[in-house]
Write a protein that holds these residues in place. Structure first.
Motif, mmCIF file in Angstrom:
data_model
loop_
_atom_site.group_PDB
_atom_site.id
_atom_site.type_symbol
_atom_site.label_atom_id
_atom_site.label_comp_id
_atom_site.label_asym_id
_atom_site.label_seq_id
_atom_site.Cartn_x
_atom_site.Cartn_y
_atom_site.Cartn_z
ATOM 1 N N LYS A 85 -4.252 75.178 41.705
ATOM 2 C CA LYS A 85 -3.568 76.565 42.084
ATOM 3 C C LYS A 85 -1.840 76.315 41.445
ATOM 4 C CE LYS A 85 -7.023 78.358 45.208
ATOM 5 N NZ LYS A 85 -7.436 79.104 44.138
ATOM 6 N N GLN A 86 -1.173 77.471 41.208
ATOM 7 C CA GLN A 86 0.124 77.666 40.935
ATOM 8 C C GLN A 86 0.684 78.738 42.012
ATOM 9 O OE1 GLN A 86 -0.145 78.857 36.739
ATOM 10 N NE2 GLN A 86 1.050 77.011 36.301
ATOM 11 N N LEU A 87 1.899 78.070 42.306
ATOM 12 C CA LEU A 87 2.828 79.217 43.178
ATOM 13 C C LEU A 87 4.152 79.188 42.348
ATOM 14 C CD1 LEU A 87 3.150 80.309 46.019
ATOM 15 C CD2 LEU A 87 4.517 78.010 46.615
ATOM 16 N N ILE A 88 4.193 80.644 42.326
ATOM 17 C CA ILE A 88 5.496 81.185 41.530
ATOM 18 C C ILE A 88 6.577 81.502 42.755
ATOM 19 C CG2 ILE A 88 6.517 82.952 39.974
ATOM 20 C CD1 ILE A 88 3.012 82.004 39.753
ATOM 21 N N THR A 89 7.868 80.955 42.606
ATOM 22 C CA THR A 89 8.788 81.675 43.599
ATOM 23 C C THR A 89 9.496 82.792 43.231
ATOM 24 O OG1 THR A 89 10.841 81.024 44.905
ATOM 25 C CG2 THR A 89 10.531 79.772 42.768
ATOM 26 N N VAL A 90 9.672 83.832 43.776
ATOM 27 C CA VAL A 90 10.331 85.029 43.268
ATOM 28 C C VAL A 90 11.450 85.411 43.951
ATOM 29 C CG1 VAL A 90 9.993 87.432 42.752
ATOM 30 C CG2 VAL A 90 7.906 85.819 42.488
ATOM 31 N N ALA A 91 12.632 85.607 43.386
ATOM 32 C CA ALA A 91 13.885 85.959 44.013
ATOM 33 C C ALA A 91 13.869 87.400 44.514
ATOM 34 C CB ALA A 91 15.033 85.410 43.290
ATOM 35 N N PRO A 92 14.074 87.654 45.595
ATOM 36 C CA PRO A 92 14.111 89.155 46.009
ATOM 37 C C PRO A 92 15.647 89.776 45.427
ATOM 38 C CG PRO A 92 14.056 87.838 47.917
ATOM 39 C CD PRO A 92 14.348 86.907 46.936
ATOM 40 N N PRO A 93 15.506 91.150 45.148
ATOM 41 C CA PRO A 93 16.677 91.891 44.454
ATOM 42 C C PRO A 93 17.858 91.252 44.963
ATOM 43 C CG PRO A 93 14.903 93.404 45.133
ATOM 44 C CD PRO A 93 14.423 92.146 45.916
ATOM 45 N N GLY A 94 18.841 91.098 44.118
ATOM 46 C CA GLY A 94 20.175 90.718 44.476
ATOM 47 C C GLY A 94 20.330 89.288 45.297
ATOM 48 N N ARG A 95 19.419 88.573 45.367
ATOM 49 C CA ARG A 95 19.391 87.201 45.811
ATOM 50 C C ARG A 95 19.111 86.111 44.632
ATOM 51 N NH1 ARG A 95 17.877 87.530 51.328
ATOM 52 N NH2 ARG A 95 18.615 85.098 51.179
ATOM 53 N N ASN A 96 19.588 84.884 44.930
ATOM 54 C CA ASN A 96 19.516 83.752 44.285
ATOM 55 C C ASN A 96 18.084 83.073 44.668
ATOM 56 O OD1 ASN A 96 21.797 83.924 43.062
ATOM 57 N ND2 ASN A 96 22.953 82.840 44.467
ATOM 58 N N PHE A 97 17.539 82.232 43.853
ATOM 59 C CA PHE A 97 16.273 81.468 44.162
ATOM 60 C C PHE A 97 16.593 80.458 45.234
ATOM 61 C CE2 PHE A 97 15.631 82.791 39.740
ATOM 62 C CZ PHE A 97 14.310 83.149 39.821
#
Length: 201
Positions: A130-142
């Protein structure tokens, strides 16, 4: 992002805008949260938002706040500080349990909290197919700690994403209102939803 109206966000529609629709189908959106104690107006706003989310199919998972003792090393004053509990654990459990139940092939983890790196590491080790994608919230860095385990798979939520996914003032369930936008989240008078804007000339 300094725009309170963007908080009145349809997370299901937001998720649909983040995934590639040609190759993926959205099957589940989970929102983990907790009610802040003592502020009834804030609790009402929160409940209206949860009602709206649940009406469009979002699964809401609620933690809680606990009052923990805090103190000042200079003045020696002590007080009880509300501290959010369970939300981080609920996020991790939602990802791992749904992976175990084969709910999804790809998961999008929206957080900048580096504590979730442990979740990402377990996901990579337990579910290599399976794959996991990290998503940065608005205005935040990864979170670089999370990204270390996602094989470079990452996205960022932008103001444009949020602009497109603002709920209407009243979210209806049949003929009944399931969620009413709090006045604190009213858009500015000049704002027009992108779908209703005149095309550029």
């Amino acid at each position: 992002m300094g725009e309170p109206y963007l908080k009145w966000c349809n997370l299901w529609e937001l998720a649909e805008r983040l995934i590639p629709k040609q190759t993926e189908e959205l099957v589940k959106v989970v929102f983990c949260t907790a009610f802040y104690p003592g502020d009834e107006r804030k609790k009402w706003r929160h409940q209206q938002y949860l009602n709206a989310l649940e009406n469009v199919g979002v699964t809401t998972v609620k933690g809680h706040y606990a009052h923990e003792h805090s103190s000042c090393s200079h003045c020696k004053r002590t007080w009880k500080q509300p501290t959010e509990k369970e939300t981080d654990i609920n996020v991790a459990l939602s990802v791992i349990v749904d992976a175990q139940d084969d709910v999804f092939d790809r998961a999008y983890l929206v957080t900048a909290d580096s504590d979730q790196a442990a979740t990402a590491r377990m996901f990579r080790d337990r579910f290599p197919q399976k794959q996991l994608i990290t998503v940065a919230p608005p205005g935040r860095n990864f979170s670089v700690d999370i990204a270390r385990y996602t094989q470079g798979n990452r996205l960022a939520i932008t103001k444009d994403h949020l602009d497109w996914t603002v709920f209407p003032a009243i979210v209806m369930q049949g003929t009944n209102a399931s969620g009413r936008r709090p006045r604190e989240y009213d858009p500015p008078e000049w704002w027009v939803h992108p779908r209703d804007r005149a095309p550029p000339g």
